[in-house]
Scaffold this active site. Structure first.
Site, PDB file in Angstrom:
ATOM      1  N   HIS B  55      32.027  40.703  47.193  1.00  0.00           N
ATOM      2  CA  HIS B  55      32.697  40.121  46.034  1.00  0.00           C
ATOM      3  C   HIS B  55      32.083  38.765  45.680  1.00  0.00           C
ATOM      4  O   HIS B  55      32.499  37.731  46.178  1.00  0.00           O
ATOM      5  CB  HIS B  55      34.184  39.962  46.372  1.00  0.00           C
ATOM      6  CG  HIS B  55      35.055  39.781  45.171  1.00  0.00           C
ATOM      7  ND1 HIS B  55      36.259  40.413  45.026  1.00  0.00           N
ATOM      8  CD2 HIS B  55      34.891  39.032  44.054  1.00  0.00           C
ATOM      9  CE1 HIS B  55      36.816  40.054  43.886  1.00  0.00           C
ATOM     10  NE2 HIS B  55      36.005  39.214  43.273  1.00  0.00           N
ATOM     11  N   ARG B  59      27.540  35.195  37.753  1.00  0.00           N
ATOM     12  CA  ARG B  59      27.690  34.613  36.407  1.00  0.00           C
ATOM     13  C   ARG B  59      26.575  34.939  35.425  1.00  0.00           C
ATOM     14  O   ARG B  59      26.717  34.684  34.236  1.00  0.00           O
ATOM     15  CB  ARG B  59      27.835  33.087  36.473  1.00  0.00           C
ATOM     16  CG  ARG B  59      29.026  32.606  37.276  1.00  0.00           C
ATOM     17  CD  ARG B  59      30.341  32.974  36.630  1.00  0.00           C
ATOM     18  NE  ARG B  59      31.476  32.362  37.303  1.00  0.00           N
ATOM     19  CZ  ARG B  59      32.635  32.973  37.530  1.00  0.00           C
ATOM     20  NH1 ARG B  59      32.812  34.225  37.118  1.00  0.00           N
ATOM     21  NH2 ARG B  59      33.616  32.362  38.142  1.00  0.00           N
ATOM     22  N   ASN B  89      32.202  40.897  35.694  1.00  0.00           N
ATOM     23  CA  ASN B  89      32.785  40.135  34.570  1.00  0.00           C
ATOM     24  C   ASN B  89      31.830  39.070  34.030  1.00  0.00           C
ATOM     25  O   ASN B  89      32.144  37.890  33.986  1.00  0.00           O
ATOM     26  CB  ASN B  89      34.127  39.514  34.964  1.00  0.00           C
ATOM     27  CG  ASN B  89      34.002  38.536  36.109  1.00  0.00           C
ATOM     28  OD1 ASN B  89      33.030  38.572  36.863  1.00  0.00           O
ATOM     29  ND2 ASN B  89      34.972  37.651  36.231  1.00  0.00           N
ATOM     30  N   HIS B 176      41.409  44.773  41.496  1.00  0.00           N
ATOM     31  CA  HIS B 176      42.001  43.425  41.449  1.00  0.00           C
ATOM     32  C   HIS B 176      43.485  43.661  41.164  1.00  0.00           C
ATOM     33  O   HIS B 176      43.876  43.918  40.025  1.00  0.00           O
ATOM     34  CB  HIS B 176      41.330  42.617  40.342  1.00  0.00           C
ATOM     35  CG  HIS B 176      41.974  41.290  40.035  1.00  0.00           C
ATOM     36  ND1 HIS B 176      41.334  40.098  40.232  1.00  0.00           N
ATOM     37  CD2 HIS B 176      43.204  40.976  39.554  1.00  0.00           C
ATOM     38  CE1 HIS B 176      42.142  39.102  39.871  1.00  0.00           C
ATOM     39  NE2 HIS B 176      43.289  39.606  39.456  1.00  0.00           N
ATOM     40  N   HIS B 229      40.426  40.980  47.511  1.00  0.00           N
ATOM     41  CA  HIS B 229      41.125  39.724  47.863  1.00  0.00           C
ATOM     42  C   HIS B 229      42.629  39.851  48.101  1.00  0.00           C
ATOM     43  O   HIS B 229      43.436  39.303  47.355  1.00  0.00           O
ATOM     44  CB  HIS B 229      40.850  38.636  46.831  1.00  0.00           C
ATOM     45  CG  HIS B 229      40.841  39.065  45.390  1.00  0.00           C
ATOM     46  ND1 HIS B 229      41.868  39.787  44.825  1.00  0.00           N
ATOM     47  CD2 HIS B 229      39.918  38.877  44.405  1.00  0.00           C
ATOM     48  CE1 HIS B 229      41.577  40.012  43.556  1.00  0.00           C
ATOM     49  NE2 HIS B 229      40.408  39.477  43.281  1.00  0.00           N
ATOM     50  N   ASP B 302      34.633  36.120  47.124  1.00  0.00           N
ATOM     51  CA  ASP B 302      35.085  35.862  45.752  1.00  0.00           C
ATOM     52  C   ASP B 302      34.483  34.550  45.241  1.00  0.00           C
ATOM     53  O   ASP B 302      35.135  33.781  44.521  1.00  0.00           O
ATOM     54  CB  ASP B 302      36.613  35.844  45.650  1.00  0.00           C
ATOM     55  CG  ASP B 302      37.097  36.018  44.207  1.00  0.00           C
ATOM     56  OD1 ASP B 302      36.248  36.213  43.312  1.00  0.00           O
ATOM     57  OD2 ASP B 302      38.318  35.955  43.986  1.00  0.00           O
ATOM     58  N   HIS B 306      32.140  27.472  38.834  1.00  0.00           N
ATOM     59  CA  HIS B 306      32.529  26.978  37.516  1.00  0.00           C
ATOM     60  C   HIS B 306      31.897  25.614  37.303  1.00  0.00           C
ATOM     61  O   HIS B 306      31.814  24.814  38.235  1.00  0.00           O
ATOM     62  CB  HIS B 306      34.055  26.835  37.415  1.00  0.00           C
ATOM     63  CG  HIS B 306      34.789  28.133  37.397  1.00  0.00           C
ATOM     64  ND1 HIS B 306      34.741  29.001  36.334  1.00  0.00           N
ATOM     65  CD2 HIS B 306      35.582  28.725  38.317  1.00  0.00           C
ATOM     66  CE1 HIS B 306      35.479  30.070  36.601  1.00  0.00           C
ATOM     67  NE2 HIS B 306      35.990  29.925  37.798  1.00  0.00           N
TER      68      HIS B 306
END
Lengths: 346, 437
Positions: B55, B59, B89, B176, B229, B302, B306
């Protein structure tokens, strides 16, 4: 006392009493023809409002002006990121302009604490309401109002006084701050709401919870009604506006079940016909207008104590020990001017 | 042909042995080996199979300001990983063969770590229409793990169909688990702390209800389910029950859910904002126990980079997620090894063997024995150090561990025999670029 006022939990019993006692003296100033002290002359206070709030902003602004601060109103509606400048950049800007204190209202819970703990800003941060978190000056003005009615006198707390807070506890910053402050002052707080509007985890709060308003009325010295937004029923918090009113609204019949000395409070704005009927709102037992006046006094006291040189050596207003027992008699009137003694107030 | 000798390494924490690497594979394991071109003295170090992350958010494409495949795989290598699963994603979403192949090729070009793209379950992660799962599987990327991570496949029929459909190519749906209606406006774990802080609650039941439904669906259609998760004690109970039934259900836990609790949110510092949210101490204890007894199969980071501005703001508007690749092994040592819950063989199982099996990665998660691919990591378990995000290889700095002292340090990582990390730092890009395969 801490440099910032972010949460009612920041205040010890002594801090809270000092604010209330100081506010009594500030109230004297507000009753004079010339309602002004030179205490914060030359200091800049910024009212940083990310949410519309005419009454709270105006209350702070009047308090600041009565202390002779330079007042700047900074409206920054909308949240950061999505709508322009970030909280950080706004804070850096205010810092660069030399703000000595920032009074912040923000829709995001925790925004004032972020400001206070960041190095973006060096002045005092005063929380004027953050999201569904806290509104400590509201709790202070509520406590001030309760003390005047239920246990008047400087240095006195609210020990044993029974306060019932009714309404949308889940979304209420007023309720959170009041529970914290009132328990610090010794009051016994009961929250009343439909179970859907009581936060998960409320068992750990220093208060009782009831789902039955009628059951607690007779054991109430101060009844605080909170605004309930009609939109809440769209999220199934309660079935209809009418059912809410029937079960949790305050009308004349319920008011009659209160002890004779009990007061009815509301932080405003009221939704007449929803949580409170017009006859109650307009009754002499309702302290709504008085609360507004007290708000100015309490905010003056907070600003004075955070900014004005709160050390006793400066001749700060009498602390709990020195103050008179009567609620703010004319004798104490001049005390708050002491820190700026070079200029006598008219 | 160059040969490399790792001398005196404690394989899976056992007695010191020498490991000879040649042609990208382990040639020999024993004592007193010699005759290699180069040598690493691994005295006191633990040798594990290269770690496998199920996981990871790399990006790229779309948010290269937060991370790229290159920076993310460097971070992975620095954390001891030799393979990562890149979540879908991105922008555009990895819901077509084209996008997953792009990510896969970027991973090959990087060379620090194998990148196994995860495909979206539904088009645009919208939960409405199945993405072309077969095309993604048949592509060069060979996708077998599918996830709408970040969003829950909440429609029961879509979830059922996805579970059924991927059986055709031994795929797995990685869910998820987040019931969307129960988490509208959710900002943190719903409990005593959220009530005090006035932040919207993310109740445990929103995770547990979906997991309960999904294990029943997986059993009903006879497919494989992987739960991303896992964060609550209740989820652990449901997974334990499903496994006891013999159903093919696997689960992962993140390092941060093994260590941190929602008490940290009291600071309103968005570095602690993550989805699923930090839970309570009781949940942390249950997760550690479940990882120890194997109810939870794997640690997955995970890793969610950012940019600073997405965290340097009010809690409510901050992005959710934490970087984790470079601290995962240290957190696992701290929470599981140093507490006696897992030994190093257990760490290898939960961070390499099992995640590789769940992802069906043939070349990873293999024992350290002759003939196996030389995907290896050397760990110094005696090291103690303070987390300094400035030293990270990831492009982002949103770690919740800044200033925390943690044990353990990755000293070297080998991807098919090629060192990707030497003395704790990634090698120069040219040394690995283009892939060693």
């Amino acid at each position: 006392m801490k440099r910032h006022l972010v949460s009612a939990a920041d205040l010890t019993r002594d801090d809270a009493l000092l604010i209330l006692d100081t506010a009594e003296e500030m109230a004297q100033v507000s009753s004079r023809a010339v309602k002004k002290l030179p205490t914060l002359r030359g200091r800049t206070v910024v009212n940083l409002f990310f949410e519309d709030s005419t009454r709270t902003r105006t209350s702070f602004e009047i308090a600041e002006k009565r202390l002779s601060a330079d007042v700047v109103n900074f409206s920054a509606k909308g949240s950061s990121v999505s709508k322009g400048e970030s909280l950080k950049d706004t804070a850096l800007t205010l810092q660069a302009m030399g703000a000595d204190a920032v009074v912040i209202r923000h829709g995001a819970s925790g925004a004032p604490l972020r400001l206070a703990q960041s190095d973006w800003l060096h002045g005092s941060v005063i929380n004027a309401g953050d999201g569904t978190h806290e509104h400590p000056t509201q709790a202070l003005l509520d406590a001030f109002t309760m003390r005047r009615h239920l246990n008047p006198g400087a240095g006195r707390d609210l020990a044993g006084r029974r306060v019932t807070i009714v309404g949308d506890i889940l979304h209420s910053r007023v309720a959170r701050s009041n529970v914290l402050l009132l328990s610090t002052l010794g009051a016994e707080v009961t929250l009343v709401a439909p179970p859907t509007l009581v936060p998960i985890g409320v068992e750990s709060w220093p208060c009782e919870v009831s789902y039955d308003l009628d059951a607690v009325l007779a054991k109430t010295d101060a009844l605080m009604m909170l605004r309930v937004q009609r939109e809440r029923m769209n999220a199934a918090f309660f079935p209809t506006e009418r059912e809410y009113s029937r079960r949790y609204g305050l009308d004349g019949i319920r008011m009659a079940a209160l002890p004779g000395h009990a007061i009815v409070m509301h932080p405003g704005p009221m939704v007449r016909g929803m949580e409170i009927t017009a006859d109650v709102a307009d009754s002499p037992r309702c302290t709504v207008v008085e609360q507004v006046a007290n708000g100015v006094s309490v905010r003056m006291a907070v600003l004075y104590l955070l900014l004005g040189g709160a050390t006793p050596a400066d001749g700060a207003p009498a602390g709990p020990t020195a103050a008179a027992d009567a609620p703010a008699g004319p004798t104490a009137a001049d005390a708050p001017a002491a820190p700026a003694a070079e200029e006598s107030t008219p | 042909m160059t040969t490399h000798l790792i001398r005196n390494a404690r394989i899976l924490g056992g007695d010191p042995q020498d490991v000879l690497i040649a042609d990208g594979v382990v040639r020999e394991v024993g004592t007193g080996l010699g005759g290699a071109d180069t040598e690493t003295d691994a005295t006191g170090l633990v040798l594990l199979p290269g770690l496998v992350d199920l996981h990871t958010h790399l990006r790229e494409p779309g948010r290269e300001d937060a991370e790229t495949v290159l920076t993310g795989t460097r971070a992975a290598a620095r954390g001891g990983y030799t393979a990562v699963h890149a979540m879908a994603n991105t922008f555009p979403v990895a819901d077509t063969a084209g996008v997953v192949e792009q990510v896969w090729r970027l991973g090959r070009a990087s060379g620090y770590c194998d990148v196994q793209p995860v495909g979206a379950v539904t088009v645009g992660l919208e939960g409405k229409q199945l993405a072309e799962l077969g095309a993604m599987h048949d592509s060069a990327a060979g996708v077998r793990v599918f996830s709408d991570d970040g969003k829950c496949v909440d429609d029961a029929v879509i979830m059922r169909r996805a579970l059924e459909y991927v059986k055709a190519f031994d795929g797995v749906v990685a869910q998820h688990a987040q019931e969307p209606r129960l988490t509208e406006g959710a900002q943190m774990n719903e409990g005593a702390v959220s009530g005090e802080l006035g932040l919207g609650g993310w109740p445990a039941v929103a995770e547990e209800a979906i997991i309960a439904r999904d294990v029943l669906l997986a059993a009903h259609v006879g497919s494989r389910l992987h739960v991303c998760h896992v964060s609550t004690a209740g989820s652990v109970e449901i997974i334990r029950w499903a496994k006891a039934k013999g159903w093919d259900v696997t689960a992962e836990v993140t390092p941060h859910h093994l260590l941190l609790t929602d008490e940290l949110v009291r600071s309103y510092d968005p570095v602690y904002k993550v989805n699923p949210p930090l839970r309570t101490a009781a949940d942390v204890a249950a997760l550690r126990e479940a990882l120890a007894d194997g109810t939870i199969d794997a640690v997955a980071t995970d890793h969610a980079p950012h940019p600073a501005e997405d965290k340097d703001c009010e809690w409510a508007v901050a992005a959710m997620g934490m970087v984790g690749l470079e601290t995962a092994l240290s957190v696992v040592q701290h929470t599981m090894v140093d507490t006696g819950l897992l030994d190093w063989a257990g760490v290898a199982d939960r961070m390499s063997f099992r995640p590789a099996r769940i992802g069906r990665l043939a070349g990873h998660g293999r024992p350290v024995s002759p003939g196996e691919p030389a995907n290896l990591v050397l760990v110094d378990p005696a090291y103690r150090g303070t987390v300094t995000p400035e030293s990270f290889a990831t492009r982002s700095r949103n770690t919740p561990y800044r200033g925390l002292e943690l044990p353990g340090r990755v000293r070297a990582t080998f991807l098919r025999g090629v060192p990707t990390v030497v003395d704790g730092e990634p090698v120069a890009p040219e040394a690995v670029a283009g892939g060693a395969a």
